[in-house]
Structures are given as C-alpha cells and as structure tokens.
Design a protein around this motif. Structure first.
Motif, PDB file in Angstrom:
ATOM      1  N   THR A 624       0.862  -1.226   0.062  1.00  0.00           N
ATOM      2  CA  THR A 624      -0.114  -0.067   0.004  1.00  0.00           C
ATOM      3  C   THR A 624       0.890   1.433   0.069  1.00  0.00           C
ATOM      4  OG1 THR A 624      -2.009  -1.052   1.021  1.00  0.00           O
ATOM      5  CG2 THR A 624      -1.611   1.433   1.134  1.00  0.00           C
ATOM      6  N   PRO A 625       1.935   1.316   0.817  1.00  0.00           N
ATOM      7  CA  PRO A 625       2.750   2.648   0.725  1.00  0.00           C
ATOM      8  C   PRO A 625       3.093   3.067  -0.668  1.00  0.00           C
ATOM      9  CG  PRO A 625       3.388   1.439   2.852  1.00  0.00           C
ATOM     10  CD  PRO A 625       2.635   0.489   1.695  1.00  0.00           C
ATOM     11  N   GLU A 626       3.520   1.971  -1.378  1.00  0.00           N
ATOM     12  CA  GLU A 626       4.089   2.282  -2.909  1.00  0.00           C
ATOM     13  C   GLU A 626       2.758   2.974  -3.767  1.00  0.00           C
ATOM     14  OE1 GLU A 626       6.060   3.010  -6.278  1.00  0.00           O
ATOM     15  OE2 GLU A 626       6.668   2.582  -3.973  1.00  0.00           O
ATOM     16  N   LEU A 627       1.609   2.445  -3.172  1.00  0.00           N
ATOM     17  CA  LEU A 627       0.418   3.001  -4.146  1.00  0.00           C
ATOM     18  C   LEU A 627       0.054   4.302  -3.829  1.00  0.00           C
ATOM     19  CD1 LEU A 627      -1.891  -0.151  -3.821  1.00  0.00           C
ATOM     20  CD2 LEU A 627      -0.511   0.475  -5.820  1.00  0.00           C
ATOM     21  N   LEU A 628       0.360   4.723  -2.319  1.00  0.00           N
ATOM     22  CA  LEU A 628       0.110   6.027  -1.929  1.00  0.00           C
ATOM     23  C   LEU A 628       1.280   7.031  -2.353  1.00  0.00           C
ATOM     24  CD1 LEU A 628      -0.569   5.145   1.939  1.00  0.00           C
ATOM     25  CD2 LEU A 628      -2.105   5.544   0.232  1.00  0.00           C
ATOM     26  N   ARG A 629       2.391   6.422  -2.561  1.00  0.00           N
ATOM     27  CA  ARG A 629       3.461   7.342  -3.385  1.00  0.00           C
ATOM     28  C   ARG A 629       3.129   7.687  -4.716  1.00  0.00           C
ATOM     29  NH1 ARG A 629       8.678   8.366  -2.618  1.00  0.00           N
ATOM     30  NH2 ARG A 629       8.645   7.284  -0.539  1.00  0.00           N
ATOM     31  N   LYS A 630       2.304   6.761  -5.505  1.00  0.00           N
ATOM     32  CA  LYS A 630       2.026   7.070  -6.865  1.00  0.00           C
ATOM     33  C   LYS A 630       1.129   8.052  -6.785  1.00  0.00           C
ATOM     34  CE  LYS A 630       2.822   2.547  -8.932  1.00  0.00           C
ATOM     35  NZ  LYS A 630       2.517   1.114  -9.456  1.00  0.00           N
ATOM     36  N   PHE A 631      -0.046   8.013  -5.753  1.00  0.00           N
ATOM     37  CA  PHE A 631      -1.109   8.836  -5.764  1.00  0.00           C
ATOM     38  C   PHE A 631      -0.677  10.294  -5.303  1.00  0.00           C
ATOM     39  CE2 PHE A 631      -4.389  10.821  -2.612  1.00  0.00           C
ATOM     40  CZ  PHE A 631      -5.201  11.418  -3.946  1.00  0.00           C
ATOM     41  N   ALA A 632       0.417  10.437  -4.605  1.00  0.00           N
ATOM     42  CA  ALA A 632       1.060  11.733  -4.209  1.00  0.00           C
ATOM     43  C   ALA A 632       1.911  12.268  -5.129  1.00  0.00           C
ATOM     44  CB  ALA A 632       1.859  11.674  -2.873  1.00  0.00           C
ATOM     45  N   ALA A 633       2.477  11.393  -5.833  1.00  0.00           N
ATOM     46  CA  ALA A 633       3.383  11.975  -6.875  1.00  0.00           C
ATOM     47  C   ALA A 633       2.732  12.546  -8.041  1.00  0.00           C
ATOM     48  CB  ALA A 633       4.353  10.903  -7.542  1.00  0.00           C
ATOM     49  N   ALA A 634       1.240  12.115  -8.245  1.00  0.00           N
ATOM     50  CA  ALA A 634       0.601  12.392  -9.409  1.00  0.00           C
ATOM     51  C   ALA A 634      -0.210  13.775  -8.914  1.00  0.00           C
ATOM     52  CB  ALA A 634      -0.370  11.440  -9.611  1.00  0.00           C
ATOM     53  N   GLY A 635      -0.003  14.157  -7.731  1.00  0.00           N
ATOM     54  CA  GLY A 635      -0.477  15.444  -7.104  1.00  0.00           C
ATOM     55  C   GLY A 635      -1.582  15.406  -6.292  1.00  0.00           C
ATOM     56  N   GLY A 636      -1.961  14.157  -5.763  1.00  0.00           N
ATOM     57  CA  GLY A 636      -3.210  13.842  -4.965  1.00  0.00           C
ATOM     58  C   GLY A 636      -2.945  14.182  -3.641  1.00  0.00           C
ATOM     59  N   LEU A 637      -4.059  14.385  -2.878  1.00  0.00           N
ATOM     60  CA  LEU A 637      -4.022  14.821  -1.595  1.00  0.00           C
ATOM     61  C   LEU A 637      -4.340  13.496  -0.320  1.00  0.00           C
ATOM     62  CD1 LEU A 637      -3.673  16.889   0.779  1.00  0.00           C
ATOM     63  CD2 LEU A 637      -6.184  17.451   0.530  1.00  0.00           C
ATOM     64  N   LEU A 638      -3.503  13.009   0.398  1.00  0.00           N
ATOM     65  CA  LEU A 638      -3.768  11.896   1.247  1.00  0.00           C
ATOM     66  C   LEU A 638      -3.675  12.711   2.583  1.00  0.00           C
ATOM     67  CD1 LEU A 638      -3.508   9.064   2.387  1.00  0.00           C
ATOM     68  CD2 LEU A 638      -1.362   9.188   1.886  1.00  0.00           C
ATOM     69  N   ILE A 639      -4.761  12.315   3.393  1.00  0.00           N
ATOM     70  CA  ILE A 639      -4.851  12.941   4.756  1.00  0.00           C
ATOM     71  C   ILE A 639      -4.967  11.646   5.494  1.00  0.00           C
ATOM     72  CG2 ILE A 639      -6.302  14.355   6.222  1.00  0.00           C
ATOM     73  CD1 ILE A 639      -7.250  15.957   3.755  1.00  0.00           C
ATOM     74  N   PHE A 640      -3.991  11.539   6.638  1.00  0.00           N
ATOM     75  CA  PHE A 640      -4.239  10.480   7.647  1.00  0.00           C
ATOM     76  C   PHE A 640      -4.986  11.148   8.913  1.00  0.00           C
ATOM     77  CE2 PHE A 640       0.329   8.998   6.241  1.00  0.00           C
ATOM     78  CZ  PHE A 640      -0.037   8.124   5.370  1.00  0.00           C
ATOM     79  N   ILE A 641      -6.097  10.521   8.995  1.00  0.00           N
ATOM     80  CA  ILE A 641      -6.768  11.089  10.373  1.00  0.00           C
ATOM     81  C   ILE A 641      -6.786  10.463  11.525  1.00  0.00           C
ATOM     82  CG2 ILE A 641      -9.190  11.489  10.909  1.00  0.00           C
ATOM     83  CD1 ILE A 641      -9.972  11.886   8.086  1.00  0.00           C
ATOM     84  N   GLY A 642      -6.303  11.108  12.601  1.00  0.00           N
ATOM     85  CA  GLY A 642      -6.014  10.569  13.903  1.00  0.00           C
ATOM     86  C   GLY A 642      -4.918   9.810  13.923  1.00  0.00           C
ATOM     87  N   LYS A 643      -4.588   8.845  13.300  1.00  0.00           N
ATOM     88  CA  LYS A 643      -3.488   8.132  13.323  1.00  0.00           C
ATOM     89  C   LYS A 643      -2.854   7.629  11.943  1.00  0.00           C
ATOM     90  CE  LYS A 643      -5.106   5.183  17.170  1.00  0.00           C
ATOM     91  NZ  LYS A 643      -5.728   3.981  17.769  1.00  0.00           N
ATOM     92  N   GLU A 644      -1.633   7.154  12.006  1.00  0.00           N
ATOM     93  CA  GLU A 644      -1.259   7.064  10.606  1.00  0.00           C
ATOM     94  C   GLU A 644      -0.485   5.411  10.630  1.00  0.00           C
ATOM     95  OE1 GLU A 644       3.591   8.622  10.899  1.00  0.00           O
ATOM     96  OE2 GLU A 644       1.747   9.958  10.669  1.00  0.00           O
TER      97      GLU A 644
END
Length: 948
Positions: A624-644
């Motif tokens: 999953t972290p690699e998929l989140l990296r792709k999303f961030a690299a594409a300019g998306g916004l990821l918000i961890f709520i409460g915990k990460e």
C-alpha cells in the motif's frame, strides 16, 4: 355539509483484504454507463419507467394463499404505482386469525401452482417479480441432512487454581459454553480441551487435553498458579430459520458447504422449472435476504483450509482467537480471550495477527462457497442475482460488488426526523452503516441500480406516518440508494378480522387510513429514482477504514448493525462531507491496487478521487505505501486522520512486513510534505470538524452551503449537460434557510418537483449558480442545472407583510375512529388528541369546520394550519385546495376568499397507532403497541389556523 371520504380521496388523487481475493469486480455493462440527455432525463422524470418505481416485499403469510386473493392484491399494488413484487413466503404471523385458509408448503405442487398463476398474472399486469431463496433468514429447511446444517465452534472457559487434580463430567463441560441450543435436534460435541496459564508473557498453546474428549469424565492435573481451562464445543444445526414458512423452516443451511448450497439452490430451481417453466421467463432476480448466521464460524475442513491458505497451523491458537458468545449468539469483542487472561503486548499482537488470518479465511471460504455459488447459479438460470451482501461473513465492499443488484437497508424508527447525535449510526438515522458501503461498491463497478430494503419497521408498526416515511426515503436516497423494495405488504384476505394478517413492517395496507394518499409518495419516490438511475453520482473524496485493525482485535462485524464501530465516528464522516456540500465513496486497499494515478487523482473504472482519507489506519498491506506514493506523485492529497500506518496485518513474516510499512510511510511523508498530511480525529461536532478540514485544505465542494447543519444534506449527480442536486431537510420540526453556491458553469437552475413532475426556473439575484433556499421540515428539493433558460418561474415563499389573522374556535368536529360510526362534537379550541384521555385512543379521520368574517380578503394570500399531526386537506368556500402530507401545512388561497363570511373545512387523517393501543382484546394490535411499549403519539390539528 360533511366532506365525504370519496370526495376527499378524489381531491387528493390530484479490506484491506488485498491477498487472494478470488473474484473479479468488473464494471457494469456499457448500457448502464450511458448518460441521458437533459431532455430524456426529464421525460423519465415526468413518467418514470417501471424500473424506477418502488417494488414491494410481498409476504405470503404462512403459505395460506389462494389465487383469487393474490390477483386482487396485485391489482391493488398496481393501482398505487408499485411496479414489482418480491414474493416472500414467511411464517404465519403471531396472533393472526388463520380462519380456514389451507397451508401450502413451500415448493409443494399446490404452492407451485399458485405461484405459476401469480407469475402469469403479474406479467399480464406489467408487474415485475423477484423471488426470495427459501424463506425467512438465513434460509434452510426441515429436509437438510446433518452434514448440510450450520456449524459453530463455541468457546467456554473455566478458571482453575493449582496445584490440584480437577475432575469434571463431560456434560458439565458442554454447559460451560453458556450456550442455549436453539433447536432440540441440534447437536453439541466436545471439540477441544486446552489448559493454559492465566498469564502469557510469551505465546504458548498450553496443555492439549484432547485425548480425554471421549471420556465421560475429564481429569486434569493443574500445576501451581492461576490457569484457564478452554472448552471448545462444535455445534451443528443449532439455529433455525427465522420466520421460515411451512416447508422451508427448520435448521439453517451450512453456507460454508458449497455442495450443500448448490443442492439447496438446485432443489428450488428444479421444482420451479419443472412445474412453471424457465425461471428467466418469470423472474427479474432471485433474492438472498439478510445473512445473520448466528455466529457460524466453522466448517469440516477449516483447519486444513487455514493451513493451505495462511501457511501455518491454526490449531495451537484456536481457543485464543475465538470469542465467547452471548445467549443471542453474538459477541461484542468484550468476551474475547484478552479479557479473560493477562497477555503481554507481544503475545497480544501475535494473537491479533492470527485472528486476522482466521477472519480472512472465513471470508474467503464463505464467498467462494456461498456467494459465488449463488451468483453462478443465477447466471445458469439467466436471472439476476440480488443480495443483501452484508454481515459478518461478507467482505465489506467486495461482496457488494459481485451481485447484479446489490442491496442495503433503511429502517423507520421514532427517532428518525430528530437530531443526529455524534458518534452513532443509530439515532436520527434511517440508513444503516452498510448503505454507504453498498452504494460505493455499486458505483465502483458501474451499477446504477442500488437496491434497498426500505422502511424496515419493527418499532413503529401502525404509527408510521407518510411524513416520516418521506424522511426515511429521502435519507435512503442521500446514502446512494436508487431502487426501493418497500417493507412490506402483507398477504391478507379482506375477510380476516381487522387489522388483518401483519407479519411486521411498515403497515402498507388498504386498511391504513392514509392508504388513499400513498400513491403521491410512490410517484415522488419513482421520479427521484428515475433521475438517479439515469445519471452518475459524483464523489471526489475516498475514505478508507481500519478494518484490519478492527478485525484483528474484535473480529468481523455485522455492518447492518455493528456491535463495535471503530473509530467511533467512522459512520459519520460521510454525513459531514455531504452536509458540507461534497461527495465521497468508500474504498479499501484491494480497490487501490487496481487504480491508476494521474492528474492529481486516482481512478477506478469510471470513478475518480482527488482526496483520500485514511481514518486511524495503523495496519496496511506492505504494497500500500507504494500505491500511496504514486497518488502523491500524481498530485493527489492524502490525509491521515487520527493515526497513521505503522505496521501490517497477519502472522506470516509479520516483523519484516511491519518494518516495511513503517519505513515506507515515514519516507513517503518526508518526500511529499505538501501532498501527505495529518489531521486530528474529530472531537465535538463532526460537521464543524469537517468544515475546518475543508477550509484548511481548500477542498472545493460540489455546492457550498453558507450555513451547514446536520439535518440538511445533499447528493450530487451528473448526466450529459445536466448537473443534479438533491437537497433534503430530514428534520420533522426544524426549518433551514441558507445560500447555496453551486460549482457549475454558466447553466440555469431549475426546480424539478417530484410530486407533480413539473419543472420551474429557480430565481436568482446576482449570479446563476448562487441560490437562496428555504427548506421547511421534511422538505426536499431537486435542483437541476441545464442549458435551457426559458420556462415558468418558481415562486419563492412569500414573507408575511403583517400579523396573521388567527381563526379561533369553537370548531364543529366530526370523528371517524377506526371502523366505528362517525361522531359529531365541538372543540372550544384545537388540541393534541394524545393529551386528552377521551381522545388519545383515536385513529382515523377528523373533520374540522368553521366560519369567519373578514373585510379585506385581498390582504391574505395563504392559510397556514399551524401544527398538524397527520395528513391535512383543505376546502375554502366549497373549493378544494389539495392536501399536505408533510412539512408545513400551508395552502395558497388562490382568490378563494370573499368579503364577509367565509367557510373552511379541514380533514386530518391520522395514523392508527393510538387506536390500536386501545384494542386490548386484539392480539395483533397489542403485539405491536403494548409489547413494544409504544407511547401515545400526537394526533390531529393543533394549529393555530391563520390567514397570512
């Protein structure tokens, strides 16, 4: 002159389960994805197709059905605008008078003959038919062999202190599970015995005592110290079908046994096809009702399957990952082994890892052996599969992605229409937590037919008003529902004593006083569904939940009514997003694995998201972290709520997987500080929390409300050039006025009226997309932006220029109570019937008549009835002015007043609840009012009645 019933009726007619998920979740067919033009959308809105009209669950009570009555009831439903029925054989209702009607057993020759007649008649009338699998829930039957019946591995514990030699009879060991067998013919057998220390600093399986299982008495040498004896008992056929009809009652089917499932289904299809013909000629779909498997967690090859799928043996961990069950065969996690013994954090983690693997294995087996088997069977018979795909045994999202028609559930309760408290999925909410999961799953796979068992009712039978029904239906639509299966219509011949056979559910019956008005709501619902089924719901925010963390600690949850919600606010986030003008879907890691990433978004089939919320997710898959990296690299916004995320889940290679997740999440945060953020968990009002989040990250909603409140929400659809907004006030008492700024480009706002099918230009002041909106209690609006700009203008409510003129008593009153003869009386003043001992048992129709004098009728444009509990109709000077069935009971006078004396006649139709409460010798009435401890509800016209 009294206004007759006939005249008034004539007037009123006007998972994170990333690994090994075995099923394809492809998008729907191209026809489902086509967008309608604004013109064709409006045509369907005016005259909704049959697919958009509500269906009705049709209880065939106790198999006591005859052809003549079935045909009469089909006509009755068609007259009300119902376009389909779900044929649902069910047990005969408690307290019902069966008269001399013969019982027809499910799948018997006589039952099939009656079914055939019904299906042919329905087709002739243009009524669609669905059929439930078996009867009741979960399905089963008297004919099941022992090896085909439901299984459960139950846990009992006994505290022992050593040193001692302890002996106990086998029968007493079985009793330690605190388990009440639901069926006398079910079986209990001792499956496993384990002795363990009451404190585990490191995991140890304890002493295996299975060699003594066959003994009539077990003897244990208990070492010094505190110990726990774990008793595992295998139960077979322990639960019966709930409300099973004759011929389909008895033990519940083992849904983890594929061969048994297929035999059951083939038994049904062979009987129907042999007597009636191919199922596809008569049925739209075959339906699986709520899966409430009474804690079932076992199958004969569970240990073998676990080792094959997870790579290690479950047996050493078996007692530690189970839960002690209540007498209702449920658990809350509070009966877990961790509450019975003391565990080190390391041992706790290891047990949680194994528990996750066990729950995952259960899900895989259930879906492979039951859900996929059922869907394949439907395909073979060329009927659609319709499934309430929720429960402990279903994947939270993926299972709802599989059926042709996924289904959720919406309840009617007495708290619906009130405030929405924080951190709960219950009070004030008609939709269940599952609705948003099912709606999201359907959208992800391109389905627009999102079905709902709607108006499920075990609390308010006889007390449900059309107004509350509207609020419940509106909330259902806000959760993403597009197709209503109403709960429900009782098969009940006219000669059955009042109120007829009532299995349960909302009292949709010709014996209900508000039955003549029902078609207005049916048409309202159909027009909304026609629009929603022809367009695409908009969501640009995705939400993930810590399901792996929850399952690891407290096991799978029943998403219709989860015993545990983690985090506590989980089911309220989507509400806050929509109340603030946005739109969201639920996703999980399996969905994310299949996404592409570009232009600041991630994409799954036709869905696209610019923001991802990960709510208190501590455990994720290593990928999953690699998929989140792709999303961030594409300019998306990821918000961890409460915990990460800090770890992974499952036992195999746990340390390495945990380290990989932790390291990559830290690296991700460092590399993309502008795209990855942390936002604290909500405290206080979640709607205000989300407003602050929206401001901080500059999230542009689909529509911005200048004064968001928790009792007003919206859902946004698009098709062709049309931008559609359904906005609803689901409070029974509060009004709300606000300014809405819509994120649309240079298009014109129209108000489409679902009650009439008409449309009006919505007035604006400065710019086209900024509208002033005033919603009365229970009022909703369908606002559609199109390129058309010519038409009739919608008249915004007028503001009173001076004090209203109140019409005071005395009032001439006629009371038509239940089936009793009308009674005339006089009221000095208007009152709430529930506050008067002589009137509080009233249910039926009330007529109020009055005359008054005015000198300048041109000063008054409307008549406001004030507070009304019921449906009102108004006649002024002999001219009918329609009826009001929800919200504000205000009438446009349309020049009906004249100088001098004027007459008004008001009819109020109430619910039956208070009347039923008074019928002490009526067992059906008492079952739903006395045993449920229903209070007296408000009834009648309370006023003040005022000229405005």
């Amino acid at each position: 002159m009294k206004i007759s019933r006939r005249n008034f009726v004539r007037i009123g007619a006007l998972t994170p389960l990333v690994y090994g998920f075995p099923f394809s979740t492809e998008p729907g067919n191209a026809a489902e994805m086509n967008s309608a033009s604004a013109a064709s959308l409006y045509q369907n809105f005016q005259n909704p197709p049959a697919s958009a009209r509500p269906f009705m669950r049709w209880w065939w009570n106790g198999g006591r059905v005859v052809e003549k009555e079935l045909l009469r009831e089909l006509d009755l439903l068609k007259e009300k605008g119902i376009s389909g029925v779900e044929i649902n054989p069910v047990a005969f209702p408690k307290g019902g008078n069966p008269l001399n009607y013969k019982v027809l057993n499910w799948l018997s020759e006589e039952w099939l003959a009656v079914l055939k007649t019904t299906l042919i008649a329905a087709k002739e009338r243009g009524i669609t038919c669905d059929l439930i699998v078996g009867s009741g829930w979960p399905f089963g039957g008297e004919f099941l062999k022992k090896e085909e019946q439901i299984q459960l591995l139950a846990l009992g514990t006994k505290n022992l202190k050593g040193p001692q030699q302890f002996s106990i009879k086998k029968q007493d060991l079985l009793a330690e599970t605190d388990f009440l067998m639901k069926r006398e013919s079910g079986s209990m057998e001792l499956f496993g015995l384990r002795l363990s220390s009451a404190r585990l600093d490191a995991f140890h399986p304890g002493v295996d005592l299975n060699s003594q299982i066959k003994n009539a008495e077990v003897t244990i040498d208990v070492p010094p110290g505190e110990h726990i004896l774990y008793i595992m008992v295998k139960l077979t056929g322990y639960a019966s079908v709930t409300l099973g009809a004759p011929g389909a009652s008895g033990p519940v089917l083992d849904h983890y046994n594929k061969a048994a499932v297929l035999r059951y289904l083939d038994r049904m299809s062979d009987a129907i096809s042999g007597k009636i013909g191919h199922m596809a000629e008569y049925f739209r779909s075959i339906f699986v009702d709520s899966l409430e498997l009474r804690g079932s967690n076992w199958c004969d090859d569970m240990l073998e399957q676990f080792k094959q799928r997870r790579g290690y043996s479950l047996e050493p961990y078996l007692p530690f990952i189970l839960f002690k069950l209540s007498k209702r065969l449920s658990h809350t996690g509070s009966q877990s082994i961790e509450r019975i013994i003391t565990l080190s954090s390391q041992t706790q983690d290891e047990i949680n890892q194994v528990r996750y693997d066990f729950e995952t294995t259960r899900l895989e087996l259930f879906n492979e052996r039951f859900l996929y088997t059922f869907i394949d069977w439907c395909k073979k018979n060329k009927v659609k599969s319709r499934v309430q795909a929720y429960g402990r045994e279903y994947y939270t999202l993926e299972s709802a992605m599989l059926p042709d028609i996924p289904e959720c559930e919406t309840w009617i309760r007495d708290d619906v229409g009130g405030d929405l408290p924080e951190n709960t999925f219950k009070t004030g909410r008609a939709y269940r937590p599952v609705n948003k999961f099912v709606s999201s799953a359907a959208r992800l796979t391109g389905k627009r037919m999102i079905s709902c068992e709607e108006m499920t009712n075990t609390d308010l039978v006889f007390n449900e008003s059309l107004e509350r029904i509207k609020i419940v239906g509106d909330q259902s639509n806000l959760s993403g529902v597009t197709h209503s299966i109403l709960h429900g219509f009782n098969y009940s011949p006219p000669d059955v004593p009042f109120p007829g056979w009532v299995r349960y559910g909302t009292f949709f019956s010709e014996r209900n006083p508000w039955w003549p008005y029902l078609k207005t709501w049916i048409d309202y619902k159909a027009r909304l569904s026609a629009v929603f089924q022809d367009s695409e719901m908009q969501s640009d925010i995705a939400i993930m939940f810590p399901l792996a963390d929850m399952w690891s600690e407290v096991g799978l949850q029943y998403q219709q009514v989860p015993q545990i919600v983690y985090p506590a606010y989980a089911n309220n986030i989507w509400e806050a997003i929509h109340q603030n003008g946005g739109g969201c879907d639920y996703i999980n890691e399996n969905i994310l694995q299949k996404c592409s990433f570009s232009k600041g978004r991630f994409h799954y089939n036709t869905r696209s998201y610019k923001v991802l919320f990960m709510t208190e997710m501590e455990s994720v898959a290593p990928e999953t972290p690699e998929l989140l990296r792709k999303f961030a690299a594409a300019g998306g916004l990821l918000i961890f709520i409460g915990k990460e995320p800090v770890k992974s889940f499952g036992k195999q290679n746990a340390a390495a997987r945990d380290q990989k997740v932790y390291t990559e999440i830290q690296s991700l945060k460092k590399d993309f500080p502008r795209n990855i953020s942390f936002f604290p968990a909500p405290k206080g009002k979640i709607i205000d929390w989300y407003t602050q989040l929206q401001l901080k990250y500059n999230l542009t909603p689909f529509v911005k409300f200048d004064k968001p409140v928790s009792h007003v929400s919206q859902v946004h659809y698009k098709t062709g050039e049309a931008a559609i907004f359904f906005i609803s006030n689901y409070h029974l008492e509060k009004t709300h006025e606000f300014t809405a700024t819509f994120n649309v480009r240079n298009r014109t706002a129209w108000l489409w009226d679902p009650e009439t099918g008409k449309k009006y230009l919505y007035p604006y002041q400065d710019v086209k997309n900024k509208l002033r909106i005033s919603l009365n209690p229970a009022q909703s609006m369908l606002i559609v932006f199109t390129n058309d700009s010519e038409g009739e203008l919608y008249k915004l409510p007028k503001v009173a220029a001076k004090q209203p003129y109140t019409i005071n008593g005395p009032w001439d009153v006629t009371l038509e109570k239940g089936n009793e003869q009308p009674r005339k009386t006089e009221f000095k003043k208007l009152i709430d019937f529930k506050d008067d001992p002589e009137l509080q048992s009233f249910g039926g129709v009330i007529f109020y008549e009055q005359t008054f004098l005015i000198e300048s009728p041109e000063h008054y444009h409307s008549l406001d009835l004030g507070k009304v509990s019921g449906i009102s109709e108004l006649e002024v000077n002999g001219q009918p002015l329609g009826f009001r069935w929800y919200g504000k009971h205000s009438y446009d006078l349309k020049g009906t007043l004249k100088p001098g004396e004027n007459s008004i006649k008001i009819k109020v139709t109430t619910v039956l609840g208070n009347y039923m409460k008074s019928l002490k010798n009526n067992p059906v009435a008492q079952q739903w009012t006395h045993t449920k401890a229903q209070p007296f509800y408000s009834a009648g016209l309370m006023g003040p009645v005022s000229l405005v």
